[in-house]
Design an enzyme around this catalytic site. Structure first.
Site, PDB file in Angstrom:
ATOM      1  N   CYS A 266      -9.509   9.899   9.689  1.00  0.00           N
ATOM      2  CA  CYS A 266      -8.230   9.502   9.098  1.00  0.00           C
ATOM      3  C   CYS A 266      -7.053  10.288   9.671  1.00  0.00           C
ATOM      4  CB  CYS A 266      -8.313   9.708   7.583  1.00  0.00           C
ATOM      5  SG  CYS A 266      -6.763   9.410   6.742  1.00  0.00           S
TER       6      CYS A 266
ATOM      7  N   CYS B  69       0.873  -1.184   0.000  1.00  0.00           N
ATOM      8  CA  CYS B  69       0.000   0.000   0.000  1.00  0.00           C
ATOM      9  C   CYS B  69       0.906   1.229   0.000  1.00  0.00           C
ATOM     10  CB  CYS B  69      -0.880  -0.038   1.249  1.00  0.00           C
ATOM     11  SG  CYS B  69      -1.910   1.436   1.388  1.00  0.00           S
TER      12      CYS B  69
ATOM     13  N   CYS C  51      -3.223   4.418   8.161  1.00  0.00           N
ATOM     14  CA  CYS C  51      -2.264   5.210   7.401  1.00  0.00           C
ATOM     15  C   CYS C  51      -2.070   6.559   8.058  1.00  0.00           C
ATOM     16  CB  CYS C  51      -2.668   5.321   5.939  1.00  0.00           C
ATOM     17  SG  CYS C  51      -3.883   6.555   5.563  1.00  0.00           S
TER      18      CYS C  51
ATOM     19  N   CYS D  45      -2.535  15.059   3.467  1.00  0.00           N
ATOM     20  CA  CYS D  45      -3.713  15.003   2.588  1.00  0.00           C
ATOM     21  C   CYS D  45      -4.654  16.149   2.922  1.00  0.00           C
ATOM     22  CB  CYS D  45      -4.430  13.662   2.778  1.00  0.00           C
ATOM     23  SG  CYS D  45      -5.859  13.494   1.694  1.00  0.00           S
TER      24      CYS D  45
HETATM   25  S1  SF4 Z   1      -9.066   8.822   3.936  1.00  0.00           S
HETATM   26 FE1  SF4 Z   1      -7.314  10.054   4.613  1.00  0.00          FE
HETATM   27  S2  SF4 Z   1      -5.798   9.858   2.973  1.00  0.00           S
HETATM   28 FE2  SF4 Z   1      -7.784   9.184   2.124  1.00  0.00          FE
HETATM   29  S3  SF4 Z   1      -8.657  11.043   1.224  1.00  0.00           S
HETATM   30 FE3  SF4 Z   1      -9.449  10.965   3.325  1.00  0.00          FE
HETATM   31  S4  SF4 Z   1      -7.985  12.208   4.541  1.00  0.00           S
HETATM   32 FE4  SF4 Z   1      -7.000  11.707   2.580  1.00  0.00          FE
END
Ligand code: SF4
Length: 341
Positions: free
Chosen positions: A116, A102, A330, A109
């Protein structure tokens, strides 16, 4: 500073070489040298001229990423890799069908999904095509293994770094390069609709996954800010468009969050939303972190949810949990490394 040779697709390397007086086929020789024979030095590509070696040495470098940290569990290794200006994460999962890696596409992000860890690390940089591809090459070299599958679901929103993503995919699948089967690659997006359309029009055989995580706009709006830009109705139309163009099955990622999206009503609504579509749902037990306001749904609820989807004729799997004991979500490893620094 020298350019990273891994940033160039075969076509781009051909253009560079031809415009500098070399032959188009020299690009293939260089590609085979760096990707198939994995030379560390242009001088070790013995079927190219001295002139070409000097040109490459003056302008380009062959530089793998360094491994800053590696956390290991039974079936999962998590790596923190150093790029020029930052660090990125990738996760190796040893599955019964081979090694899956991965990988990340951005440092941080901007999509800000509430559940997340990566969304808390603002995007400070788009990874270059080479930095995306080098995650695969570095882990293969470091572990002396072959990566069989690549999932582009690490830190970052791949479609927010679209051009570099597409170049990286071209290098990954190039028969003269890494030569990974396109069906062995999955790109996951939170739902950037114009890019889903563009991706469908590319006719690339790479798999698409959508981070769905909710059956309605109301719930999705609370979890994923992107949902306020592209609503569920439009997202489903984009999925239909993708399927009609590619005839490929789309994966719907659904993180099971306690009390948020794990009710029987949610399962019914999700079934209704996806009925008749060429999709399958991947139910993901949430990897709770100490800083997260969310909790994982209970095993019982996940099983019930699964049963309802099944009964309604929706293809569904529950993702096997991996890497829970090694900061599996992640962004977790990078966040803890950055804090230590
Ligand atoms: S899950 Fe995390 S890495 Fe994926 S788009 Fe949303 S904030 Fe970004």
């Amino acid at each position: 500073m020298k350019n990273n040779i891994f940033d160039l697709t075969l076509e781009k390397l051909e253009e560079v070489l031809v415009s500098n007086g070399f032959k188009k086929f020299n690009a293939t020789q260089v590609f085979e040298g760096i990707y198939k024979r994995k030379v560390d030095n242009f001088d070790d590509i013995n079927n190219i001229s001295k002139n070409l070696k000097s040109f490459l040495n003056e302008n380009y470098e062959i530089k793998y990423l360094s491994v800053l940290e590696c956390l290991k569990s039974k079936d999962t290794n998590k790596y923190l890799l150093e790029t020029n200006e930052s660090s990125i994460e990738c996760v190796l999962m040893k599955q019964y069908y081979g090694n899956s890696l991965c990988i990340s596409t951005q440092v941080g992000c901007n999509m800000g999904c509430a559940f997340c860890e990566s969304g808390k690390l603002k995007c400070v940089k788009n990874l270059t095509p080479g930095e995306i591809v080098l995650q695969v090459l570095t882990i293969e070299k470091y572990g002396n293994i072959r990566i069989d599958n690549v999932v582009i679901m690490g830190i970052g929103e791949p479609f927010d770094n679209y051009d570099n993503l597409i170049d990286a995919l071209n290098i990954l699948v190039c028969p003269k390069g890494i030569d990974l089967g396109s069906r062995k690659i999955t790109v996951s997006t939170c739902g950037i609709i114009p890019k889903i359309h563009a991706f469908a029009d590319l006719h690339i055989q790479v798999n698409l996954a959508i981070s769905l995580h909710a059956p309605t706009d109301k719930i999705r709006n609370k979890l994923m800010p992107i949902s306020k830009v592209y609503n569920m109705n439009d997202l489903m139309k984009a999925v239909d468009y993708y399927i009609s163009k590619t005839n490929r099955r789309v994966t719907m990622e659904y993180i099971m969050l306690d009390g948020i999206n794990d009710s029987e009503e949610c399962a019914q609504l999700l079934s209704k939303l996806l009925k008749g579509k060429l999709v399958y749902v991947n139910l993901i037990p949430y990897n709770s972190t100490s800083s997260s306001e969310f909790k994982r749904a209970s095993k019982n609820k996940i099983e019930k949810f699964y049963d309802i989807l099944k009964k309604n004729g929706i293809n569904v799997v529950t993702r096997k949990e991996m890497g829970k004991d090694i900061k599996g979500a992640c962004g977790q490893l990078k966040a803890s490394y950055d804090n230590k620094q």
